[in-house]
Design a protein around this motif. Structure first.
Motif, mmCIF file in Angstrom:
data_model
loop_
_atom_site.group_PDB
_atom_site.id
_atom_site.type_symbol
_atom_site.label_atom_id
_atom_site.label_comp_id
_atom_site.label_asym_id
_atom_site.label_seq_id
_atom_site.Cartn_x
_atom_site.Cartn_y
_atom_site.Cartn_z
ATOM 1 N N ALA A 1 36.850 -27.836 20.355
ATOM 2 C CA ALA A 1 36.775 -27.521 18.877
ATOM 3 C C ALA A 1 35.561 -26.556 18.442
ATOM 4 C CB ALA A 1 37.218 -28.913 18.039
ATOM 5 N N GLY A 2 34.594 -27.230 19.018
ATOM 6 C CA GLY A 2 32.992 -26.589 18.915
ATOM 7 C C GLY A 2 33.041 -25.124 19.444
ATOM 8 N N THR A 3 33.622 -24.728 20.511
ATOM 9 C CA THR A 3 33.571 -23.537 21.044
ATOM 10 C C THR A 3 34.493 -22.534 20.177
ATOM 11 O OG1 THR A 3 35.017 -24.380 22.881
ATOM 12 C CG2 THR A 3 32.639 -24.227 23.385
ATOM 13 N N LEU A 4 35.646 -23.380 19.934
ATOM 14 C CA LEU A 4 36.756 -22.340 19.040
ATOM 15 C C LEU A 4 35.984 -21.962 17.633
ATOM 16 C CD1 LEU A 4 39.923 -23.789 19.999
ATOM 17 C CD2 LEU A 4 39.141 -21.854 20.657
ATOM 18 N N ALA A 5 35.249 -22.793 17.202
ATOM 19 C CA ALA A 5 34.511 -22.558 15.822
ATOM 20 C C ALA A 5 33.722 -21.413 16.152
ATOM 21 C CB ALA A 5 33.732 -23.974 15.366
ATOM 22 N N LEU A 6 33.114 -21.160 17.204
ATOM 23 C CA LEU A 6 32.034 -20.138 17.266
ATOM 24 C C LEU A 6 32.753 -18.946 17.181
ATOM 25 C CD1 LEU A 6 30.049 -21.312 20.293
ATOM 26 C CD2 LEU A 6 29.316 -21.196 17.865
ATOM 27 N N ILE A 7 34.004 -18.775 17.580
ATOM 28 C CA ILE A 7 35.019 -17.307 16.992
ATOM 29 C C ILE A 7 34.874 -16.981 15.903
ATOM 30 C CG2 ILE A 7 37.255 -16.306 17.447
ATOM 31 C CD1 ILE A 7 37.793 -18.536 19.844
ATOM 32 N N ARG A 8 34.800 -17.983 14.850
ATOM 33 C CA ARG A 8 34.756 -17.429 13.267
ATOM 34 C C ARG A 8 33.423 -17.123 12.797
ATOM 35 N NH1 ARG A 8 39.582 -18.131 11.334
ATOM 36 N NH2 ARG A 8 38.785 -18.034 8.917
ATOM 37 N N VAL A 9 32.345 -17.224 13.928
ATOM 38 C CA VAL A 9 31.048 -16.947 13.247
ATOM 39 C C VAL A 9 30.873 -15.337 13.486
ATOM 40 C CG1 VAL A 9 28.686 -17.399 13.832
ATOM 41 C CG2 VAL A 9 30.071 -19.157 13.980
ATOM 42 N N GLY A 10 30.453 -14.898 12.440
ATOM 43 C CA GLY A 10 30.108 -13.472 12.202
ATOM 44 C C GLY A 10 28.407 -13.258 12.424
ATOM 45 N N PRO A 11 27.977 -12.049 12.641
ATOM 46 C CA PRO A 11 26.609 -11.582 12.867
ATOM 47 C C PRO A 11 25.873 -11.927 11.326
ATOM 48 C CG PRO A 11 27.855 -9.518 12.764
ATOM 49 C CD PRO A 11 28.920 -10.615 12.821
ATOM 50 N N ASP A 12 26.239 -11.981 10.537
ATOM 51 C CA ASP A 12 25.478 -12.062 9.045
ATOM 52 C C ASP A 12 25.812 -13.626 8.320
ATOM 53 O OD1 ASP A 12 24.952 -9.470 8.951
ATOM 54 O OD2 ASP A 12 26.599 -8.955 8.115
ATOM 55 N N ASP A 13 26.375 -14.235 9.324
ATOM 56 C CA ASP A 13 26.699 -15.792 8.690
ATOM 57 C C ASP A 13 25.342 -16.655 8.953
ATOM 58 O OD1 ASP A 13 29.129 -15.480 8.226
ATOM 59 O OD2 ASP A 13 30.039 -16.352 10.086
ATOM 60 N N PRO A 14 25.197 -17.680 8.080
ATOM 61 C CA PRO A 14 23.957 -18.247 8.243
ATOM 62 C C PRO A 14 23.916 -19.177 9.602
ATOM 63 C CG PRO A 14 25.049 -18.912 6.199
ATOM 64 C CD PRO A 14 26.044 -18.037 7.064
ATOM 65 N N VAL A 15 22.561 -19.691 10.089
ATOM 66 C CA VAL A 15 22.437 -19.902 11.421
ATOM 67 C C VAL A 15 22.996 -21.486 11.435
ATOM 68 C CG1 VAL A 15 20.349 -18.457 11.624
ATOM 69 C CG2 VAL A 15 20.152 -20.822 10.585
#
Length: 467
Positions: free
Chosen positions: A341-355
């Protein structure tokens, strides 16, 4: 708290104090690459062998440690490994050029190759089958923090004291560990028989695994698989390891008895730990790249990855303790689900998203993998006969290290092929696929421990493996 419990706590602390140095040294020196290049007026590729030489020597040494435990005893070998590591640390801190530093790091690698698998052996013996998960949980916590803290500690020491203290700092820690080990580690029992060293097996297995590690490290460095720097050591590795298999099956006393892999529990345990190395280092390598692409410095990026290690360190002792009661299978499944679940969540992280979002995903992945590693190691040591614990520890450690190298190599290949932004998401898909395989493999792990469990005799495992 009973006297035995108190003594076990002290013993665990002493063993981990000696073992943490090698774990940290494997990663903390990497941050000094630029400094060493300027200090010695050398090329970056030459300085790279300061780390590569250490890791390759460590890998070559690990297989012979399993034999040496039976020949010299665990306590004597531990003390000798500590002294060798400290001698290499002192010499590395006094190095006068890059060549001398590489040689002295090789000495350090010899010491670490003795210490790293012995950590597992000594902890398994001290814990016994009934407390294997609990003690391995503590060990897994240290293993999880090492790769994360190494670069951070290395950066702080480099900025505050200079590069030589990255090695010299081991001296007071190591001497304290040596003196405490003299008192607390149990004396070795007299050997009932002396097994001859499998020289042919050592010549095939150690260099075979080292060549595989070199091939993976060169893949990461070149960011390409089809280069002579990668294909040459890969071919050497395949030839040596392929030659080892028939030799081991013919030998009366092989360095590593391949019949162990005929045991479903052993094969599943070491396989899951190899995949855990892949999953952990895939995320550990790609997250700093993501943060640096956002404009953060190396130290900040390292600190933002800390939740991954902290999550694993927090979950490991708890999961290990529970595995002694309910077995590892359920905990590994739950951990693999969380990590997926955690690694799949990284798929939705964009370059401009908060850290905070990728850092939070890293925390979830760490918690999940912490629930995988400790119960798996506990299951391994509950089913492995005591005489085969040194061999099993060597196999476990080598495959976990190769898994880590494979994870880094895959990240480098993906990022180089499709670019940082798209590559980040594809790496996340790869990581999720690895944790999904762990979820499937969990079904092969041993279930709930039997009451008053004791290790089976070695003959039961090897004979069962042959059937």
């Amino acid at each position: 708290m009973t006297h035995d419990e108190d003594r076990l706590r002290w013993l665990i602390g002493v063993i981990l104090l000696g073992g943490i140095m090698g774990i940290l040294d494997g990663t903390m020196v990497a941050v000094a690459a630029d400094t060493l290049t300027v200090e010695f007026g050398s090329s970056l590729s030459a300085v790279g062998w300061v780390s590569t030489g250490y890791l390759l020597t460590l890998t070559v040494t690990i297989p012979v440690t399993g034999w040496a435990v039976g020949r010299f005893g665990a306590k004597r070998l531990w003390l000798a490994g500590l002294l060798l590591f400290l001698a290499g640390s002192l010499a590395s801190g006094m190095a006068w050029n890059v060549g001398s530093l590489i040689v002295f790091r090789v000495v350090q690698g010899l010491g670490a190759g003795i210490l790293d698998p012995l950590v597992l052996v000594l902890l398994a013996r001290a814990a016994g089958p009934a407390r294997a998960g609990r003690v391995m949980g503590t060990m897994a916590a240290v293993l999880s923090l090492g790769p994360v803290l190494g670069p951070v500690v290395g950066g702080l020491v480099l900025d505050g004291l200079g590069w030589r203290w990255m090695f010299l700092i081991n001296l007071p820690i190591g001497m304290a560990a040596f003196l405490l080990a003299l008192r607390l580690i149990p004396a070795d029992e007299p050997a009932t028989r002396r097994t001859p060293l499998d020289v042919v097996g050592l010549a095939l297995l150690g260099p075979g695994f080292a060549a595989a590690g070199l091939a993976l490290s060169q893949t990461a460095e070149q960011a390409r698989f089809t280069t002579w720097q990668t294909l040459t050591p890969l071919a050497v590795s395949l030839v040596l390891l392929a030659a080892y298999a028939p030799h081991a099956l013919r030998s009366r006393s092989p360095l590593v008895d391949l019949r162990l892999f005929g045991s479903r529990g052993f094969a599943a345990s070491v396989g899951v730990m190899a995949l855990t190395g892949v999953a952990m280092y895939t995320v550990l390598f790609v997250l700093p790249l993501h943060f640096q692409q956002q404009g953060h410095g190396a130290l900040t990026a390292g600190l933002l990855v800390a939740p991954l290690g902290l999550g694993a360190a927090a979950a490991s002792p708890i999961a290990g303790r529970f595995s002694d009661r309910i077995g590892g299978r359920t905990l590994v499944r739950a951990g693999a689900l969380a990590a997926t679940a955690g690694t799949l969540a990284l798929i939705r992280v964009g370059p401009d998203d908060p850290v905070r979002w990728p850092a939070l995903a890293g925390l979830v992945i760490g918690l999940g993998l912490g629930c995988v590693g400790a119960p798996t190691m506990g299951a391994l040591y509950r089913t492995l006969p005591a005489p085969l614990v040194p061999q099993g520890s060597s196999v476990l450690y080598m495959l976990n290290q190769l898994g880590a190298s494979a994870g880094i190599a895959v990240v480098a290949l993906i990022i180089e092929t499709v670019g940082p932004s798209t590559g980040f998401h594809r790496v996340a898909v790869f990581g999720a696929a690895v944790t999904a395989v762990i979820l499937l493999a969990a079904a092969l792990l041993p279930g709930r421990p039997a009451p008053e469990f004791t290790n089976p005799p070695a003959e039961a495992v090897t004979e069962g493996a042959l059937r």
